[in-house]
Design a protein around this motif. Structure first.
Motif, PDB file in Angstrom:
ATOM      1  N   VAL A  83       0.850  -1.191   0.000  1.00  0.00           N
ATOM      2  CA  VAL A  83       0.000   0.000   0.000  1.00  0.00           C
ATOM      3  C   VAL A  83       0.880   1.234   0.000  1.00  0.00           C
ATOM      4  O   VAL A  83       1.834   1.329   0.786  1.00  0.00           O
ATOM      5  N   ILE A  84       0.588   2.164  -0.892  1.00  0.00           N
ATOM      6  CA  ILE A  84       1.194   3.488  -0.827  1.00  0.00           C
ATOM      7  C   ILE A  84       0.194   4.397  -0.131  1.00  0.00           C
ATOM      8  O   ILE A  84      -0.916   4.628  -0.619  1.00  0.00           O
ATOM      9  N   ASP A  85       0.577   4.854   1.035  1.00  0.00           N
ATOM     10  CA  ASP A  85      -0.261   5.704   1.880  1.00  0.00           C
ATOM     11  C   ASP A  85       0.100   7.154   1.589  1.00  0.00           C
ATOM     12  O   ASP A  85       1.199   7.612   1.905  1.00  0.00           O
ATOM     13  N   PHE A  86      -0.818   7.868   0.939  1.00  0.00           N
ATOM     14  CA  PHE A  86      -0.635   9.304   0.737  1.00  0.00           C
ATOM     15  C   PHE A  86      -1.846  10.052   1.288  1.00  0.00           C
ATOM     16  O   PHE A  86      -2.384  10.967   0.704  1.00  0.00           O
ATOM     17  N   GLY A  87      -2.256   9.587   2.490  1.00  0.00           N
ATOM     18  CA  GLY A  87      -3.352  10.238   3.187  1.00  0.00           C
ATOM     19  C   GLY A  87      -2.962  11.623   3.673  1.00  0.00           C
ATOM     20  O   GLY A  87      -1.781  11.976   3.735  1.00  0.00           O
ATOM     21  N   MET A  88      -3.956  12.400   4.041  1.00  0.00           N
ATOM     22  CA  MET A  88      -3.732  13.785   4.445  1.00  0.00           C
ATOM     23  C   MET A  88      -3.538  13.896   5.956  1.00  0.00           C
ATOM     24  O   MET A  88      -3.848  12.965   6.701  1.00  0.00           O
ATOM     25  N   CYS A  89      -3.027  15.039   6.398  1.00  0.00           N
ATOM     26  CA  CYS A  89      -2.882  15.287   7.832  1.00  0.00           C
ATOM     27  C   CYS A  89      -3.136  16.765   8.109  1.00  0.00           C
ATOM     28  O   CYS A  89      -3.029  17.610   7.221  1.00  0.00           O
ATOM     29  N   SER A  90      -3.474  17.065   9.346  1.00  0.00           N
ATOM     30  CA  SER A  90      -3.771  18.443   9.723  1.00  0.00           C
ATOM     31  C   SER A  90      -2.482  19.244   9.885  1.00  0.00           C
ATOM     32  O   SER A  90      -1.427  18.693  10.211  1.00  0.00           O
ATOM     33  N   PRO A  91      -2.525  20.548   9.648  1.00  0.00           N
ATOM     34  CA  PRO A  91      -1.328  21.382   9.827  1.00  0.00           C
ATOM     35  C   PRO A  91      -0.859  21.378  11.280  1.00  0.00           C
ATOM     36  O   PRO A  91      -1.668  21.303  12.212  1.00  0.00           O
ATOM     37  N   ALA A  92       0.447  21.482  11.465  1.00  0.00           N
ATOM     38  CA  ALA A  92       0.989  21.526  12.828  1.00  0.00           C
ATOM     39  C   ALA A  92       0.531  22.767  13.570  1.00  0.00           C
ATOM     40  O   ALA A  92       0.463  22.781  14.806  1.00  0.00           O
ATOM     41  N   SER A 266      -2.725  -5.055   4.534  1.00  0.00           N
ATOM     42  CA  SER A 266      -3.282  -6.038   5.455  1.00  0.00           C
ATOM     43  C   SER A 266      -3.712  -7.256   4.638  1.00  0.00           C
ATOM     44  O   SER A 266      -4.101  -7.137   3.478  1.00  0.00           O
ATOM     45  N   GLU A 267      -3.615  -8.415   5.224  1.00  0.00           N
ATOM     46  CA  GLU A 267      -3.997  -9.638   4.519  1.00  0.00           C
ATOM     47  C   GLU A 267      -4.733 -10.558   5.470  1.00  0.00           C
ATOM     48  O   GLU A 267      -4.280 -10.800   6.588  1.00  0.00           O
ATOM     49  N   GLU A 280      -4.551   0.578   9.003  1.00  0.00           N
ATOM     50  CA  GLU A 280      -4.506   1.800   9.809  1.00  0.00           C
ATOM     51  C   GLU A 280      -5.720   2.699   9.597  1.00  0.00           C
ATOM     52  O   GLU A 280      -6.857   2.238   9.697  1.00  0.00           O
ATOM     53  N   LEU A 281      -5.496   3.980   9.279  1.00  0.00           N
ATOM     54  CA  LEU A 281      -6.570   4.972   9.347  1.00  0.00           C
ATOM     55  C   LEU A 281      -7.388   5.042   8.061  1.00  0.00           C
ATOM     56  O   LEU A 281      -7.584   6.094   7.461  1.00  0.00           O
ATOM     57  N   THR A 282      -7.901   3.889   7.638  1.00  0.00           N
ATOM     58  CA  THR A 282      -8.772   3.773   6.475  1.00  0.00           C
ATOM     59  C   THR A 282      -9.960   2.906   6.874  1.00  0.00           C
ATOM     60  O   THR A 282     -10.076   2.475   8.025  1.00  0.00           O
ATOM     61  N   ALA A 283     -10.838   2.633   5.912  1.00  0.00           N
ATOM     62  CA  ALA A 283     -11.946   1.718   6.192  1.00  0.00           C
ATOM     63  C   ALA A 283     -11.542   0.261   6.006  1.00  0.00           C
ATOM     64  O   ALA A 283     -12.368  -0.634   6.198  1.00  0.00           O
ATOM     65  N   GLY A 284     -10.285   0.013   5.630  1.00  0.00           N
ATOM     66  CA  GLY A 284      -9.821  -1.354   5.452  1.00  0.00           C
ATOM     67  C   GLY A 284      -9.973  -2.220   6.694  1.00  0.00           C
ATOM     68  O   GLY A 284     -10.504  -3.342   6.616  1.00  0.00           O
ATOM     69  N   PRO A 285      -9.516  -1.768   7.888  1.00  0.00           N
ATOM     70  CA  PRO A 285      -9.706  -2.582   9.085  1.00  0.00           C
ATOM     71  C   PRO A 285     -11.180  -2.847   9.406  1.00  0.00           C
ATOM     72  O   PRO A 285     -11.515  -3.899   9.953  1.00  0.00           O
ATOM     73  N   THR A 286     -12.049  -1.898   9.066  1.00  0.00           N
ATOM     74  CA  THR A 286     -13.472  -2.096   9.323  1.00  0.00           C
ATOM     75  C   THR A 286     -14.042  -3.153   8.385  1.00  0.00           C
ATOM     76  O   THR A 286     -14.887  -3.965   8.787  1.00  0.00           O
ATOM     77  N   LEU A 287     -13.593  -3.183   7.128  1.00  0.00           N
ATOM     78  CA  LEU A 287     -13.995  -4.249   6.213  1.00  0.00           C
ATOM     79  C   LEU A 287     -13.590  -5.612   6.779  1.00  0.00           C
ATOM     80  O   LEU A 287     -14.377  -6.563   6.762  1.00  0.00           O
ATOM     81  N   GLU A 288     -12.368  -5.699   7.291  1.00  0.00           N
ATOM     82  CA  GLU A 288     -11.910  -6.964   7.872  1.00  0.00           C
ATOM     83  C   GLU A 288     -12.812  -7.386   9.029  1.00  0.00           C
ATOM     84  O   GLU A 288     -13.181  -8.561   9.152  1.00  0.00           O
ATOM     85  N   ARG A 289     -13.191  -6.427   9.855  1.00  0.00           N
ATOM     86  CA  ARG A 289     -14.061  -6.746  10.991  1.00  0.00           C
ATOM     87  C   ARG A 289     -15.441  -7.194  10.523  1.00  0.00           C
ATOM     88  O   ARG A 289     -16.005  -8.153  11.054  1.00  0.00           O
ATOM     89  N   VAL A 290     -15.995  -6.529   9.501  1.00  0.00           N
ATOM     90  CA  VAL A 290     -17.302  -6.929   8.980  1.00  0.00           C
ATOM     91  C   VAL A 290     -17.254  -8.358   8.448  1.00  0.00           C
ATOM     92  O   VAL A 290     -18.144  -9.181   8.739  1.00  0.00           O
ATOM     93  N   LEU A 399      -8.548  10.251   9.610  1.00  0.00           N
ATOM     94  CA  LEU A 399      -9.223   8.954   9.546  1.00  0.00           C
ATOM     95  C   LEU A 399     -10.180   8.992   8.357  1.00  0.00           C
ATOM     96  O   LEU A 399     -11.180   9.698   8.377  1.00  0.00           O
ATOM     97  N   SER A 400      -9.864   8.236   7.323  1.00  0.00           N
ATOM     98  CA  SER A 400     -10.628   8.336   6.079  1.00  0.00           C
ATOM     99  C   SER A 400     -11.521   7.123   5.860  1.00  0.00           C
ATOM    100  O   SER A 400     -11.398   6.102   6.537  1.00  0.00           O
ATOM    101  N   ASN A 401     -12.390   7.240   4.857  1.00  0.00           N
ATOM    102  CA  ASN A 401     -13.293   6.153   4.482  1.00  0.00           C
ATOM    103  C   ASN A 401     -12.811   5.394   3.257  1.00  0.00           C
ATOM    104  O   ASN A 401     -13.498   4.502   2.768  1.00  0.00           O
ATOM    105  N   MET A 402     -11.634   5.752   2.750  1.00  0.00           N
ATOM    106  CA  MET A 402     -11.117   5.099   1.547  1.00  0.00           C
ATOM    107  C   MET A 402     -10.659   3.676   1.852  1.00  0.00           C
ATOM    108  O   MET A 402     -10.177   3.385   2.946  1.00  0.00           O
TER     109      MET A 402
END
Length: 522
Positions: A83-92, A266-267, A280-290, A399-402
């Protein structure tokens, strides 16, 4: 029952098949650009980079270089994915005091408590540090084979020509016009001299275009100087200055220290099938839980019945509750250093799935005037209420929904899939995964089978084409059920795309009701 279409009108999109590569995205022009890269000898990652930049031009309200996202790659003959993670973050320099809760509910995408002046939704203070340019740069550096100049050239050409305003573009511009009008760069690009949405005439010779020349200039700088200029060069200097002039609290360090990163996908297994997801901070872990919860349900028919949809609904709601209670960038250390989804499979069998976004339609609605970059409103991903894992804070990852996802059926078929639609994405992906793996559906059947959406806390939305007996069973079993059309607008359901690799060849299919979405063969 009201319908979006006449009772006699049926809308379908066939799957596209190829012995070579396939591409599917939410825009035909972008799909054709990716397919042409494959024809010229590029691999799936090359095509994905070209598509990513092109989508920011031909469908600018969904994603672009002012946004962020995730790419998942599984190379041919490899057993794992990355996975290439290019998610966003809030300014310091973000100040929580800039987002006071004033009562009521914010209703753009997430039903957070309302913030004064919608500071987390519109304008510079809603802008998170974007990652698309860094992500595509890293993908190209690690896996690309074609020169970056060649991959950016199609997007530059489209930006020079300008965005063609057809009926669908007019619809989208009209939906956002009041907010676009507040920012000079956005107003100049998307509205006419009187402040109305740009529109075209009734005949082809009266075609109107949105002027994206400044974006073309920016893309040419990236092609010439490299993607680093976006974070540490003249482009970065101009963006920081213009964000601060609009009231933002962004700094040069926010851009200079931003880094995209490669992490293992994740696999996990689901009924002897393999699933590769985003961690991590995507909907991927939630898919795994579902899917883990769905192991307690067993399919009992040739296709999804009422019991299947009830099981989907209950599992998704249980996993979503856990997600909102536990997920977020809890440590929120300063990071050192409306959404598009597309899939690519090349002739060698490498699979790529990418989801990227500005978050809301047109993001913050703020187009920076000298660079032509339409900026995200990623700060809206954070809960304005304090004391929660996903509460708003400085230097914090969103924390995104992607959730771009890859599948391997136990019989060998492989899939790349994902979607657009905010919180609607994960429920759609759960059902498509089940359709493909539990019921062995082909791509067309999976895409055209009715779905439900249970992303809202108090209601389950059912595709009105589901048969009445099944709808009655859902109404009897679930607390609140309404039917709604799967249509162009409003967006009652997610907008997915699927591609398949098998021994017989490759195939891809686009969302039926997305007017511009298209699958294209190499």
């Amino acid at each position: 029952m009201s319908r979006a279409l006449s009772a006699g009108q049926i809308t379908r999109k066939p799957a596209v098949h190829s012995k070579d590569g396939v591409v599917v995205s939410q825009n035909r022009i972008a799909s054709e650009i990716g397919a042409e890269i494959l024809r010229d000898g590029g691999n799936a990652v090359d095509a994905a980079v070209a598509i990513s930049f092109a989508l920011g031009v031909v469908e600018p309200w969904m994603s672009g270089i002012g946004g962020g996202g995730y790419m998942i790659v599984r190379h041919a003959n490899e057993t794992s994915a990355q996975v290439i993670d290019f998610g966003m973050c809030s300014p310091a320099g973000l100040q929580v005091a800039d987002y006071p809760i004033v009562g009521g509910v914010q209703k753009d995408l997430f039903f957070w408590p309302a913030v004064k002046d919608d500071a987390n939704v519109f304008g510079a203070r809603s802008v998170a540090i974007p990652g698309v340019v860094a992500g595509m740069g890293l993908a190209h550096e690690m896996f690309g084979t074609r020169p970056l100049t060649a991959l950016l050239a199609p997007a530059i050409a489209e930006a020079r020509a300008g965005l063609s305003v057809d009926w669908y573009c007019q619809l989208v511009l009209a939906s956002a016009a009041p907010h676009l009008a507040q920012y000079p760069g956005s107003r100049a690009a998307f509205l006419d001299a009187a402040g109305f949405p740009k529109s075209s005439g009734w005949v082809a010779v009266e075609q109107t275009r949105c002027n994206l020349t400044r974006l073309a200039d920016t893309l040419e700088i990236l092609a010439r100087e490299g993607t680093d200029d976006f974070y540490r060069g003249d482009l970065a200097d101009r963006m920081v200055r213009e964000l601060n002039e609009e009231g933002g609290r962004h700094s040069h360090d926010d851009f200079a220290f931003y880094k995209a990163r490669i992490v293992p996908a994740s696999e996990f297994t689901y009924r002897d099938h393999r699933v590769f997801g985003t961690p991590e901070l995507t909907a991927g872990p939630t898919l795994e839980r579902v899917l883990d919860i769905l192991m307690n349900w067993q399919p009992k028919s040739q296709g999804p019945d009422a019991a299947a949809y009830i099981a989907y609904d209950q599992a998704i709601r249980a996993a979503n509750t856990e997600r909102m209670q536990t997920m977020g960038d809890i440590a929120h250390e300063p990071v050192p250093g409306c959404t598009s989804h597309f899939n690519v499979i090349d002739r060698d069998g490498t699979l790529v799935a990418v989801t990227q976004t500005l978050l809301s339609m047109f993001g913050s609605r703020l187009m920076l005037p000298t660079t032509g970059v339409l900026m995200n409103n990623g700060i809206m991903w954070f809960d304005p209420a304090l004391g929660k894992p996903n509460s708003i804070a400085p230097g914090k990852r969103c924390l995104s929904n992607m959730m771009p996802t890859l599948l391997e059926h136990r019989h060998g078929r492989r899939f790349a899939l994902g979607g657009a639609g905010g919180r609607k994405i994960m429920p759609a992906m759960v059902q498509l995964v089940s359709f493909l793996l539990d019921f062995d559906m082909g791509l067309e059947s999976a895409m055209h089978t009715p779905r439900i959406d249970c992303s809202m806390a108090d209601v389950t939305v059912v595709d009105e084409t589901m048969n009445e007996e099944m709808q009655a069973a859902l109404q009897a079993a679930l607390p609140s059920v309404i039917s709604a059309p799967r249509t162009v607008y409003p967006f009652n359901f997610a907008c997915p795309a699927i591609a398949e690799y098998s021994a017989e060849g490759n195939a891809a299919v686009a969302e039926t009701m997305a007017p511009w979405a298209e699958a294209v063969a190499e």
